[in-house]
Design a protein around this motif. Structure first.
Motif, PDB file in Angstrom:
ATOM      1  N   LYS A 161      28.326  67.077  69.946  1.00 19.01           N
ATOM      2  CA  LYS A 161      28.016  66.584  68.672  1.00 19.01           C
ATOM      3  C   LYS A 161      27.094  66.814  67.708  1.00 19.01           C
ATOM      4  N   ILE A 162      27.222  66.708  66.242  1.00 16.49           N
ATOM      5  CA  ILE A 162      26.428  66.992  65.393  1.00 16.49           C
ATOM      6  C   ILE A 162      26.017  65.677  64.648  1.00 16.49           C
ATOM      7  N   PHE A 163      24.973  65.071  64.942  1.00 21.03           N
ATOM      8  CA  PHE A 163      24.439  63.747  64.424  1.00 21.03           C
ATOM      9  C   PHE A 163      23.813  64.019  63.150  1.00 21.03           C
ATOM     10  N   ALA A 164      23.838  63.194  62.237  1.00 21.97           N
ATOM     11  CA  ALA A 164      23.247  63.385  60.844  1.00 21.97           C
ATOM     12  C   ALA A 164      22.775  62.138  60.259  1.00 21.97           C
ATOM     13  N   ILE A 165      21.586  61.856  59.685  1.00 19.60           N
ATOM     14  CA  ILE A 165      21.022  60.773  59.140  1.00 19.60           C
ATOM     15  C   ILE A 165      21.062  60.936  57.456  1.00 19.60           C
ATOM     16  N   GLY A 166      21.467  59.873  57.007  1.00 21.48           N
ATOM     17  CA  GLY A 166      21.521  60.110  55.527  1.00 21.48           C
ATOM     18  C   GLY A 166      20.375  59.013  55.009  1.00 21.48           C
ATOM     19  N   MET A 167      19.899  59.114  53.735  1.00 23.69           N
ATOM     20  CA  MET A 167      18.966  58.474  53.047  1.00 23.69           C
ATOM     21  C   MET A 167      17.587  58.207  53.870  1.00 23.69           C
ATOM     22  N   GLU A 201      21.335  70.424  51.252  1.00 26.37           N
ATOM     23  CA  GLU A 201      20.461  69.671  51.845  1.00 26.37           C
ATOM     24  C   GLU A 201      19.587  70.317  53.027  1.00 26.37           C
ATOM     25  N   THR A 202      18.307  70.556  52.878  1.00 25.01           N
ATOM     26  CA  THR A 202      17.412  71.015  53.990  1.00 25.01           C
ATOM     27  C   THR A 202      17.039  70.139  54.882  1.00 25.01           C
ATOM     28  N   GLU A 203      16.926  70.106  56.068  1.00 20.28           N
ATOM     29  CA  GLU A 203      16.795  69.046  57.061  1.00 20.28           C
ATOM     30  C   GLU A 203      15.852  69.720  58.618  1.00 20.28           C
ATOM     31  N   VAL A 204      15.144  69.074  58.821  1.00 17.55           N
ATOM     32  CA  VAL A 204      14.597  69.209  60.204  1.00 17.55           C
ATOM     33  C   VAL A 204      15.596  68.910  61.412  1.00 17.55           C
ATOM     34  N   ILE A 205      15.804  69.484  62.363  1.00 14.30           N
ATOM     35  CA  ILE A 205      16.949  69.313  63.311  1.00 14.30           C
ATOM     36  C   ILE A 205      16.339  69.512  64.586  1.00 14.30           C
ATOM     37  N   VAL A 206      16.825  68.793  65.560  1.00 13.16           N
ATOM     38  CA  VAL A 206      16.569  68.995  67.173  1.00 13.16           C
ATOM     39  C   VAL A 206      17.513  69.223  67.748  1.00 13.16           C
ATOM     40  N   ARG A 207      17.345  69.871  69.120  1.00 12.81           N
ATOM     41  CA  ARG A 207      18.495  70.110  70.045  1.00 12.81           C
ATOM     42  C   ARG A 207      18.122  69.114  71.153  1.00 12.81           C
ATOM     43  N   PHE A 208      19.197  68.200  71.778  1.00  9.88           N
ATOM     44  CA  PHE A 208      19.004  67.668  72.765  1.00  9.88           C
ATOM     45  C   PHE A 208      19.041  68.491  73.975  1.00  9.88           C
ATOM     46  N   CYS A 209      18.476  68.476  75.073  1.00  9.27           N
ATOM     47  CA  CYS A 209      18.382  69.359  76.370  1.00  9.27           C
ATOM     48  C   CYS A 209      18.732  68.378  77.582  1.00  9.27           C
ATOM     49  N   SER A 218      14.214  72.906  64.627  1.00  9.04           N
ATOM     50  CA  SER A 218      14.639  73.882  63.739  1.00  9.04           C
ATOM     51  C   SER A 218      14.812  73.413  62.251  1.00  9.04           C
ATOM     52  N   LEU A 219      15.370  74.376  61.513  1.00  7.88           N
ATOM     53  CA  LEU A 219      15.846  73.906  60.107  1.00  7.88           C
ATOM     54  C   LEU A 219      17.399  73.871  60.157  1.00  7.88           C
ATOM     55  N   GLY A 220      17.994  72.821  59.380  1.00  7.97           N
ATOM     56  CA  GLY A 220      19.509  72.966  59.193  1.00  7.97           C
ATOM     57  C   GLY A 220      19.750  72.630  57.563  1.00  7.97           C
ATOM     58  N   PHE A 221      20.791  73.502  57.173  1.00  6.70           N
ATOM     59  CA  PHE A 221      21.377  73.274  55.865  1.00  6.70           C
ATOM     60  C   PHE A 221      22.648  72.354  56.016  1.00  6.70           C
ATOM     61  N   ASP A 222      22.576  71.189  55.457  1.00  6.25           N
ATOM     62  CA  ASP A 222      23.682  70.215  55.286  1.00  6.25           C
ATOM     63  C   ASP A 222      24.412  70.395  53.952  1.00  6.25           C
ATOM     64  N   PHE A 223      25.438  71.080  54.225  1.00  2.70           N
ATOM     65  CA  PHE A 223      26.293  71.276  52.845  1.00  2.70           C
ATOM     66  C   PHE A 223      27.218  70.099  52.543  1.00  2.70           C
ATOM     67  N   ASP A 265      23.806  68.816  71.938  1.00  2.00           N
ATOM     68  CA  ASP A 265      24.179  68.073  70.678  1.00  2.00           C
ATOM     69  C   ASP A 265      22.997  68.386  69.812  1.00  2.00           C
ATOM     70  N   ILE A 266      23.138  68.077  68.521  1.00  2.00           N
ATOM     71  CA  ILE A 266      22.331  68.423  67.541  1.00  2.00           C
ATOM     72  C   ILE A 266      21.845  67.150  66.670  1.00  2.00           C
ATOM     73  N   LEU A 267      20.844  67.074  66.217  1.00  3.65           N
ATOM     74  CA  LEU A 267      20.365  65.860  65.183  1.00  3.65           C
ATOM     75  C   LEU A 267      19.858  66.566  64.096  1.00  3.65           C
ATOM     76  N   TYR A 268      20.446  66.127  62.861  1.00  8.32           N
ATOM     77  CA  TYR A 268      19.903  66.295  61.460  1.00  8.32           C
ATOM     78  C   TYR A 268      19.213  65.144  61.102  1.00  8.32           C
ATOM     79  N   THR A 269      17.956  65.094  60.871  1.00  8.32           N
ATOM     80  CA  THR A 269      17.092  64.166  60.751  1.00  8.32           C
ATOM     81  C   THR A 269      17.016  63.686  59.127  1.00  8.32           C
ATOM     82  N   GLY A 270      17.629  64.202  58.024  1.00 13.33           N
ATOM     83  CA  GLY A 270      17.392  63.764  56.897  1.00 13.33           C
ATOM     84  C   GLY A 270      16.916  64.909  55.721  1.00 13.33           C
ATOM     85  N   THR A 271      17.228  64.564  54.578  1.00 10.84           N
ATOM     86  CA  THR A 271      16.608  65.585  53.748  1.00 10.84           C
ATOM     87  C   THR A 271      15.835  64.878  52.657  1.00 10.84           C
ATOM     88  N   PRO A 272      14.667  65.594  52.264  1.00 10.25           N
ATOM     89  CA  PRO A 272      13.976  65.048  50.941  1.00 10.25           C
ATOM     90  C   PRO A 272      14.521  65.343  49.800  1.00 10.25           C
TER      91      PRO A 272
END
Length: 205
Positions: free
Chosen positions: A2-8, A56-64, A83-88, A171-178
């Protein structure tokens, strides 16, 4: 997976999109399918039929490991790498779907809309809430963020999403973009930096 992502999750980004600096009542959660992953080293092909596509550039984490209903104080035990992720984002499509009251999964979850950089073991980095990160577009810095500015911390996000979804290894978590999101065009080169180290680079075609 699963790829979770956070908006706003950054106030200034909220303002540039919605004209407000306010914090949402709860974290804004959406998911991307695993087909959204852009494999490392591959170019991003800008869709020609989806209108404006924003980076959108975001810090991401990988669940273990697996987890459910995780307490915030134990959230750090459930991820092992950062890591960093780009959320297009298909911005025109997203705006139209919002206006019509429709879900905007397509605008966020289309194929190859989630690029990920080199994974760094979390022990090699400062505290997750004290990381600086940035994106360069064609050599110019277009986004710059500090995780201390998150409206919801990584621990709080993990606690929230694990109330509703069981987390699994990988699973991966995108934590939001500045602030500073903008459009991409074929020919653009995007580079992501975490604590001044380049960990993600791709060509748009």
């Amino acid at each position: 997976m699963k790829i979770f992502a956070i908006g706003m999750n950054y106030a200034l980004h909220n303002k540039e999109l919605h004209g407000t600096l306010s914090k949402t009542a709860q974290p804004v959660i959406f998911l991307k399918p695993d087909t959204a992953l852009l494999r490392p080293g591959k170019p991003f092909f800008v869709p020609s039929d989806m209108g404006r596509i924003d980076y959108e550039t975001e810090v991401i984490v990988r669940f273990c490991k697996a987890g459910k209903s995780i307490d915030p104080q134990f959230a750090h035990r459930y991820y092992d790498a950062v890591s960093l992720g780009f959320d297009f984002t298909a911005r025109d499509m997203q705006a139209q779907m919002k206006q019509q009251g429709r879900p905007w999964d397509i605008a966020k979850g289309f194929d190859q809309s989630a690029a990920i950089g080199e994974w760094i073991p979390k022990e090699q980095l400062p505290d997750i809430q004290d990381l600086h990160f940035s994106m360069q577009k064609n050599g110019d810095i277009v986004q710059s963020g500090h995780t201390a500015d998150m409206l919801y911390s990584v621990a709080d996000i993990i606690a929230y999403i694990s109330r509703f979804f069981t987390l699994h290894t990988g699973d991966i978590l995108y934590t939001g973009t500045p602030a500073g999101v903008g459009p991409v065009e074929p020919g653009d080169v995007l580079k992501g930096f975490l604590e001044d180290k380049e960990i993600l680079s791709l060509q748009c075609k």
